[in-house]
Design a protein around this motif. Structure first.
Motif, short mmCIF file in Angstrom:
data_model
loop_
_atom_site.label_atom_id
_atom_site.label_comp_id
_atom_site.label_asym_id
_atom_site.label_seq_id
_atom_site.Cartn_x
_atom_site.Cartn_y
_atom_site.Cartn_z
N ASN A 134 0.66 -1.14 -0.03
CA ASN A 134 0.20 -0.13 -0.08
C ASN A 134 0.74 1.21 -0.01
OD1 ASN A 134 -2.09 -1.71 2.32
ND2 ASN A 134 -2.48 -1.39 -0.04
N TRP A 135 2.04 1.17 0.45
CA TRP A 135 2.88 2.36 0.81
C TRP A 135 4.11 2.55 -0.27
CZ3 TRP A 135 1.14 6.03 3.83
CH2 TRP A 135 -0.04 6.07 4.65
N VAL A 136 4.17 1.68 -1.01
CA VAL A 136 5.37 1.48 -2.03
C VAL A 136 4.80 1.82 -3.35
CG1 VAL A 136 7.47 0.40 -2.64
CG2 VAL A 136 6.54 -0.12 -0.49
N PHE A 137 5.54 2.56 -4.23
CA PHE A 137 5.19 2.79 -5.68
C PHE A 137 6.42 2.75 -6.41
CE2 PHE A 137 2.03 4.91 -3.09
CZ PHE A 137 1.13 4.73 -3.57
N ASN A 138 6.35 1.80 -7.65
CA ASN A 138 7.37 1.89 -8.55
C ASN A 138 7.38 2.18 -9.96
OD1 ASN A 138 6.13 -0.64 -9.06
ND2 ASN A 138 7.65 -1.85 -8.47
N TYR A 139 6.60 3.14 -10.06
CA TYR A 139 6.08 3.77 -11.34
C TYR A 139 7.43 4.69 -11.76
CZ TYR A 139 4.47 7.69 -8.32
OH TYR A 139 3.93 8.54 -7.38
N PRO A 140 7.64 4.92 -13.18
CA PRO A 140 6.84 4.46 -14.08
C PRO A 140 6.86 2.85 -14.74
CG PRO A 140 8.56 5.81 -14.93
CD PRO A 140 8.62 5.80 -13.25
N ALA A 141 8.16 2.24 -14.16
CA ALA A 141 8.60 1.09 -14.78
C ALA A 141 9.12 0.51 -13.65
CB ALA A 141 9.26 1.31 -16.05
N ASN A 142 9.53 -1.06 -13.67
CA ASN A 142 10.22 -1.74 -12.66
C ASN A 142 11.13 -2.61 -13.51
OD1 ASN A 142 9.16 -4.41 -13.51
ND2 ASN A 142 7.04 -3.59 -12.58
N TYR A 143 11.92 -3.26 -12.69
CA TYR A 143 13.14 -4.08 -13.10
C TYR A 143 12.55 -5.20 -14.16
CZ TYR A 143 16.45 -2.49 -9.67
OH TYR A 143 17.52 -1.81 -9.10
N TRP A 144 11.42 -5.76 -13.81
CA TRP A 144 11.06 -6.83 -14.72
C TRP A 144 10.38 -6.14 -16.08
CZ3 TRP A 144 8.08 -10.13 -10.53
CH2 TRP A 144 8.72 -10.57 -9.65
N ASP A 145 9.81 -5.02 -16.31
CA ASP A 145 9.39 -4.51 -17.36
C ASP A 145 10.84 -4.20 -18.12
OD1 ASP A 145 6.92 -4.08 -16.72
OD2 ASP A 145 7.54 -2.34 -15.49
N ALA A 146 11.97 -3.69 -17.43
CA ALA A 146 13.10 -3.69 -18.32
C ALA A 146 13.72 -4.87 -18.79
CB ALA A 146 14.18 -2.94 -17.16
N ALA A 147 13.49 -5.75 -18.28
CA ALA A 147 14.11 -7.04 -18.81
C ALA A 147 13.36 -7.43 -20.14
CB ALA A 147 14.09 -8.27 -17.65
N SER A 148 12.18 -7.18 -19.81
CA SER A 148 11.05 -7.62 -21.17
C SER A 148 11.17 -6.71 -22.45
CB SER A 148 9.55 -7.51 -20.55
OG SER A 148 8.70 -7.74 -21.66
N VAL A 149 11.39 -5.33 -21.95
CA VAL A 149 11.67 -4.33 -22.92
C VAL A 149 12.90 -4.67 -23.84
CG1 VAL A 149 12.49 -1.84 -23.27
CG2 VAL A 149 10.30 -2.32 -21.84
N ALA A 150 13.83 -5.08 -23.10
CA ALA A 150 15.10 -5.44 -23.77
C ALA A 150 14.97 -6.64 -24.70
CB ALA A 150 16.31 -5.79 -22.70
N VAL A 151 14.32 -7.76 -24.09
CA VAL A 151 13.94 -8.78 -24.93
C VAL A 151 13.10 -8.36 -26.03
CG1 VAL A 151 12.96 -10.93 -24.99
CG2 VAL A 151 14.53 -10.47 -23.12
N ASN A 152 12.23 -7.65 -25.85
CA ASN A 152 11.47 -7.09 -26.95
C ASN A 152 12.06 -6.44 -28.12
OD1 ASN A 152 9.01 -8.39 -25.91
ND2 ASN A 152 7.92 -6.45 -25.01
N TYR A 153 13.00 -5.57 -27.69
CA TYR A 153 13.78 -5.08 -28.62
C TYR A 153 14.60 -6.13 -29.38
CZ TYR A 153 17.71 -2.25 -30.36
OH TYR A 153 18.83 -1.68 -31.20
N LEU A 154 15.24 -7.03 -28.93
CA LEU A 154 16.03 -8.01 -29.60
C LEU A 154 15.16 -9.05 -30.49
CD1 LEU A 154 18.59 -9.06 -26.71
CD2 LEU A 154 18.94 -7.62 -28.59
#
Length: 427
Positions: A134-154
């Motif tokens: 409830n008290w933690v926010f990690n927008y606009p993106a997180n590590y798992w997003d980053a891993a997926s973005v890298a793979v999507n780029y490849l």
């Protein structure tokens, strides 16, 4: 902290009418010393300078001045916790720990103290589940997003298929560096590429054995989850073994100027992710004239406009917008941490608003809700042009594969809830 009620007043009227009677306390858990100072310093400069601009230009946020309380952590988890404990009593409204290790330690403390934490692009990934965290926010993106973005780029580079390809992950041997492994393992199984993992111990100056292994095994691509001096050493080691720089991609904490300039021309072509665009935004000229030229810069002024300076400024903007949203929701200018949490949970960042703030397109549009504290998860790919000395964007913002990430977030956050006797739900 003296409170005042501005019931049912529109934000515009409130800003114009409310005198500055108290302050909005923002701790800055900085690290300007040690092997990670090259990244910590520009981020902190940008973070503080943006709040200084709001004070100089707007009289703060909603008529309340912002007061920064800086505490040096040295990127050390124990010191970071000490900084949290020593600053929370100042009336801290929101923490930006800039360290995954510190984040993990202060999540239970801040939750008990009811002070929100913002961990943009780092920290505990499953904190994107707002019904558990409830008290933690990690927008606009997180590590798992980053891993997926890298793979999507490849995937895009390889005609939609990575079947049979080999990818090596070089990672900081810490909670931070280990965060993407689970997602990359899932993506490896989905897309048929072979994943190897090479840990680099803190602080990252010794990497010869890892890069000799890369030279021996010749992976098609190397991904890096590095920070601080580790990044500089990795780029140099890659150059030493002749690894193609265009096939070497760092995450968004491994793509700043100081990561590549020590290797000179040999770093040309190295790529990294970025969660925000870096261009010559109008707001930077305002900071120059109203903060730096006025003698109120957080640092020596040399970092203005750099990758991590802009990210720190972006983080401050997101915090300031959340505070303004909290003021709007509660009709109070002098908000509490709980009110700021409400503002973060209702945050909406639009293209129009970013333009109004003099930083059009700095990040993707996103909105936050009780359930989703993680934002859009999008990131772009940039490439280092050594002769020009600039990072050049290669792509627009790329979306992650939520079909992979969301089940992992649900599983991990459910385990955390079970271990900590948390009943998921909205506040």
């Amino acid at each position: 902290m003296k409170m005042k009620r501005l019931a049912a007043m529109a934000m515009g009227a409130m800003v114009a009418a409310a005198p500055a009677m108290a302050d909005l306390v923002i701790p800055d858990l900085s690290y300007r010393t040690g092997p990670y100072a090259a990244g910590g310093t520009p981020f902190s400069d940008g973070y503080q300078d943006y709040f200084a601009l709001l004070n100089a230009r707007d009289g703060g946020i909603g008529g309340e001045a912002v007061r920064i309380v800086e505490c040096e952590t040295g990127y050390n988890t124990e010191k970071g916790v000490e900084c949290y404990e020593s600053t929370k009593g100042e009336g801290a409204l929101i923490y930006q720990p800039l360290s995954t290790g510190i984040t993990y330690q202060i999540i239970p403390k801040a939750t008990a103290d009811q002070i929100p934490i913002h961990t943009m692009g780092y920290g505990r990934t499953s904190a994107a589940n707002g019904e558990v965290f409830n008290w933690v926010f990690n927008y606009p993106a997180n590590y798992w997003d980053a891993a997926s973005v890298a793979v999507n780029y490849l995937l895009d580079e390889n005609g939609g298929s990575l079947d049979g390809k080999t990818i090596a992950l070089v990672y900081h041997n810490s909670a931070y560096g280990k965060e993407p492994i689970r997602t990359l393992e899932a993506l490896s199984e989905m897309h048929g590429f072979e994943l190897s993992q090479l840990a680099v111990d803190h602080p990252g100056q010794e990497q010869k054995s890892q890069w000799l292994q890369i030279r021996r095994e010749r992976p098609d691509y190397v991904l890096m989850w590095g920070w601080g001096v580790m990044n500089q050493v990795a780029v140099q080691e890659a150059a030493n073994i002749g690894f193609p720089m265009e096939n070497f991609i760092g995450n968004w904490w491994a793509g700043a100027e100081h990561d590549v300039t020590p290797a000179g021309d040999a770093a040309n072509g190295y790529k990294s992710l970025n969660m925000n665009r870096v261009v010559d935004y109008p707001v930077l000229a305002e900071i120059q004239s109203m903060v730096h030229d006025a003698g109120n810069a957080a640092g020596d002024g040399s970092n203005l406009g750099s990758v991590l300076y802009v990210r720190g400024m972006y983080a401050a903007m997101l915090a300031a917008e959340a505070i303004a949203k909290a003021q709007e929701i509660h009709g109070e200018a002098d908000v509490t941490p709980a009110m700021v949490r409400d503002g973060m949970a209702a945050l909406e960042i639009t293209e129009a608003r970013m333009g109004e703030l003099g930083m059009a397109g700095i990040g993707p549009e996103f909105s936050v809700s009780c359930q989703n504290h993680g934002g859009s998860g999008q990131g772009l790919v940039q490439q280092w042009n050594a002769s020009a000395g600039v990072w050049e964007p290669l792509t627009d913002f790329i979306a992650p594969d939520k079909s992979v990430i969301e089940p992992l977030i649900a599983e991990d956050s459910a385990a955390f809830a079970s271990e900590n006797n948390i009943t998921p739900g909205c506040l």
